[in-house]
Scaffold this motif. Sequence first.
Motif, PDB file in Angstrom:
ATOM      1  N   GLU A 338     -16.559  81.390 108.408  1.00  0.00           N
ATOM      2  CA  GLU A 338     -16.681  82.054 107.110  1.00  0.00           C
ATOM      3  C   GLU A 338     -16.321  81.116 105.962  1.00  0.00           C
ATOM      4  O   GLU A 338     -17.014  81.055 104.943  1.00  0.00           O
ATOM      5  CB  GLU A 338     -15.776  83.286 107.075  1.00  0.00           C
ATOM      6  CG  GLU A 338     -15.827  84.041 105.752  1.00  0.00           C
ATOM      7  CD  GLU A 338     -14.817  85.173 105.698  1.00  0.00           C
ATOM      8  OE1 GLU A 338     -15.084  86.164 104.995  1.00  0.00           O
ATOM      9  OE2 GLU A 338     -13.757  85.055 106.350  1.00  0.00           O
ATOM     10  N   GLY A 339     -15.227  80.352 106.129  1.00  0.00           N
ATOM     11  CA  GLY A 339     -14.779  79.452 105.071  1.00  0.00           C
ATOM     12  C   GLY A 339     -15.778  78.346 104.793  1.00  0.00           C
ATOM     13  O   GLY A 339     -16.083  78.034 103.629  1.00  0.00           O
ATOM     14  N   TYR A 340     -16.293  77.729 105.864  1.00  0.00           N
ATOM     15  CA  TYR A 340     -17.300  76.683 105.675  1.00  0.00           C
ATOM     16  C   TYR A 340     -18.552  77.256 105.004  1.00  0.00           C
ATOM     17  O   TYR A 340     -19.143  76.622 104.116  1.00  0.00           O
ATOM     18  CB  TYR A 340     -17.665  76.046 107.019  1.00  0.00           C
ATOM     19  CG  TYR A 340     -16.824  74.841 107.368  1.00  0.00           C
ATOM     20  CD1 TYR A 340     -17.151  73.576 106.889  1.00  0.00           C
ATOM     21  CD2 TYR A 340     -15.695  74.952 108.178  1.00  0.00           C
ATOM     22  CE1 TYR A 340     -16.391  72.462 107.199  1.00  0.00           C
ATOM     23  CE2 TYR A 340     -14.918  73.847 108.489  1.00  0.00           C
ATOM     24  CZ  TYR A 340     -15.273  72.600 107.999  1.00  0.00           C
ATOM     25  OH  TYR A 340     -14.507  71.507 108.306  1.00  0.00           O
ATOM     26  N   LYS A 341     -18.960  78.446 105.422  1.00  0.00           N
ATOM     27  CA  LYS A 341     -20.145  79.064 104.830  1.00  0.00           C
ATOM     28  C   LYS A 341     -19.943  79.316 103.339  1.00  0.00           C
ATOM     29  O   LYS A 341     -20.839  79.055 102.521  1.00  0.00           O
ATOM     30  CB  LYS A 341     -20.473  80.374 105.550  1.00  0.00           C
ATOM     31  CG  LYS A 341     -21.735  81.046 105.020  1.00  0.00           C
ATOM     32  CD  LYS A 341     -22.053  82.319 105.804  1.00  0.00           C
ATOM     33  CE  LYS A 341     -23.329  82.971 105.261  1.00  0.00           C
ATOM     34  NZ  LYS A 341     -23.682  84.200 106.020  1.00  0.00           N
ATOM     35  N   ASP A 342     -18.762  79.796 102.955  1.00  0.00           N
ATOM     36  CA  ASP A 342     -18.478  80.053 101.542  1.00  0.00           C
ATOM     37  C   ASP A 342     -18.540  78.772 100.723  1.00  0.00           C
ATOM     38  O   ASP A 342     -19.101  78.736  99.617  1.00  0.00           O
ATOM     39  CB  ASP A 342     -17.099  80.700 101.388  1.00  0.00           C
ATOM     40  CG  ASP A 342     -17.071  82.144 101.868  1.00  0.00           C
ATOM     41  OD1 ASP A 342     -18.161  82.735 102.034  1.00  0.00           O
ATOM     42  OD2 ASP A 342     -15.960  82.666 102.087  1.00  0.00           O
ATOM     43  N   ILE A 343     -17.959  77.699 101.257  1.00  0.00           N
ATOM     44  CA  ILE A 343     -17.933  76.428 100.531  1.00  0.00           C
ATOM     45  C   ILE A 343     -19.337  75.859 100.387  1.00  0.00           C
ATOM     46  O   ILE A 343     -19.736  75.394  99.311  1.00  0.00           O
ATOM     47  CB  ILE A 343     -16.991  75.433 101.232  1.00  0.00           C
ATOM     48  CG1 ILE A 343     -15.537  75.888 101.080  1.00  0.00           C
ATOM     49  CG2 ILE A 343     -17.170  74.014 100.670  1.00  0.00           C
ATOM     50  CD1 ILE A 343     -14.553  75.107 101.923  1.00  0.00           C
ATOM     51  N   MET A 344     -20.108  75.877 101.472  1.00  0.00           N
ATOM     52  CA  MET A 344     -21.472  75.342 101.406  1.00  0.00           C
ATOM     53  C   MET A 344     -22.354  76.187 100.485  1.00  0.00           C
ATOM     54  O   MET A 344     -23.190  75.635  99.750  1.00  0.00           O
ATOM     55  CB  MET A 344     -22.086  75.267 102.804  1.00  0.00           C
ATOM     56  CG  MET A 344     -21.333  74.349 103.755  1.00  0.00           C
ATOM     57  SD  MET A 344     -21.010  72.708 103.052  1.00  0.00           S
ATOM     58  CE  MET A 344     -19.491  72.287 103.906  1.00  0.00           C
ATOM     59  N   THR A 345     -22.155  77.503 100.486  1.00  0.00           N
ATOM     60  CA  THR A 345     -22.900  78.377  99.581  1.00  0.00           C
ATOM     61  C   THR A 345     -22.564  78.049  98.136  1.00  0.00           C
ATOM     62  O   THR A 345     -23.451  77.988  97.267  1.00  0.00           O
ATOM     63  CB  THR A 345     -22.591  79.853  99.874  1.00  0.00           C
ATOM     64  OG1 THR A 345     -22.965  80.155 101.226  1.00  0.00           O
ATOM     65  CG2 THR A 345     -23.349  80.772  98.926  1.00  0.00           C
TER      66      THR A 345
END
Length: 493
Positions: A338-345
């Motif tokens: 979830e954290g990686y997805k938020d940052i990449m988004t």
Amino acid sequence: MVISTTIADSDQNLHSTFASRYVRTSLPRFKLPDQSIPKDAAYQIINDELMLDGNPRLNLASFVTTWMEPECDKLIMSSLNKNYVDMDEYPVTTELQNRCVNIIAHLFHAPIGEDDAAVGVGTVGSSEAIMLAGLAFKRKWQAKRKSQGKSCENPNIVTGSNVQVCWEKFARYFEVELKEVKLKEGYYVMDPEKAVEMVDENTICVATILGSTMNGEFEDVKLLNNLLMKKNEETKWETPIHVDAASGGFVAPFLYPNLEWDFRLPLVKSINVSGHKYGLVYAGVGWVVWRTKDDLPDELVFHINYLGSDQPTFTLNFSKGSSQIIAQYYQFIRLGFEGYKDIMTNCHENTMVLKEGLEKMGKFNIISKDIGVPLLAFSLKDSSKYTVFNISESLRRFGWIVPAYTMPPDAQHISVLRVVIREDFSHSLADRLIADIIKVVHELEGARFTADTSGARDGGTVEHVEHGLRPMERGIAKYLRRFIHGKKTSSVC
């Protein structure tokens, strides 16, 4: 507090204005000094020189991470004195590396069971990872050729001319021909069809890029896999694929989870990724993972025991720090999927902000693709008055480091600027960069104030160009205008 500046008064010595508090002799630049100096002086001398470096967060040329959380900084500092290769002495560090390898292998859909160990290793960066993957391909190809009684001369790798220089290094250092698919205007990645056409019985692998450094675009790995499978079926060559996912390996799984580029494709045998790029770790850590144990020849794995227990190793380096590996594991458990997805988004959204701002200017062609790593590459629509290199140089006075470069053959007539969007590049910084680019373009188009007093006398040019200048420049313009018209002044601001 000690306030000082360090200057070089010759090519051979360094003098510090504050140094009389500690030592009165100058320091040689290229030789060991005869005597010790106080730690405060040594620190201040180096710190003063480093002030002339650019600001890492404004370095938009680099993919490399420039910010981490304080808690991770503490872990890094506490492990700086650990040599990773001492596996018997630091077994927990070794365990963390193995966990990272398995996390990455699962992220890339390696065909491993829940109780099986993934095959991979931590490296100093993707350059070392590519060297190791290339060696594995070369040895596998050589072994097969020998078993068939065929020559092992003239191995080659097929790739695009947009590859990073580490591929050229591998080819030169390990005597492998690099067969490059040339680019063309409007198509800045490797063409899979042309790549497959270049494959022959001496091709040890086809190397494709998930996130070209030139424009951030993902190459079509699935199409390459399908075309190569067909050719392998016809020729019985079994040519494999390596994916250089240095930039995109920690982007695609979170932004484009349905994109098939990894071990879901049967010909993909190894993948490298940079932990210090979108893996969100300081330089330098990289990773290389293999599809199965059979894809890494046993002869390349060394076993040593003079540091304690038996230690298998497959690296070009030996001693290296543990800090970045520990930091990588911190990011994995701290952020999770979830954290990686938020940052990449967030990175992708900030890229779109910058793109929209540049498009509104009407001066640039955007050559990046929306599906790719978070970066923006753009060229000038009209380079007759000024070039992207002029823009790059002018932006430096605002602190921005934005590279300008020409594309690889056969698109080298195209020159571009490239902005890499990292986690610490915010929406407000994107707005600020757009504003500064507007200023630079405005100046380069002729609105920048110049000390052409003859023009000012003839037509009041000074007053005309003052609009849009910075406060100091307006002050200088005001001073010169008064001087030109015969008015006295005692201030330039």
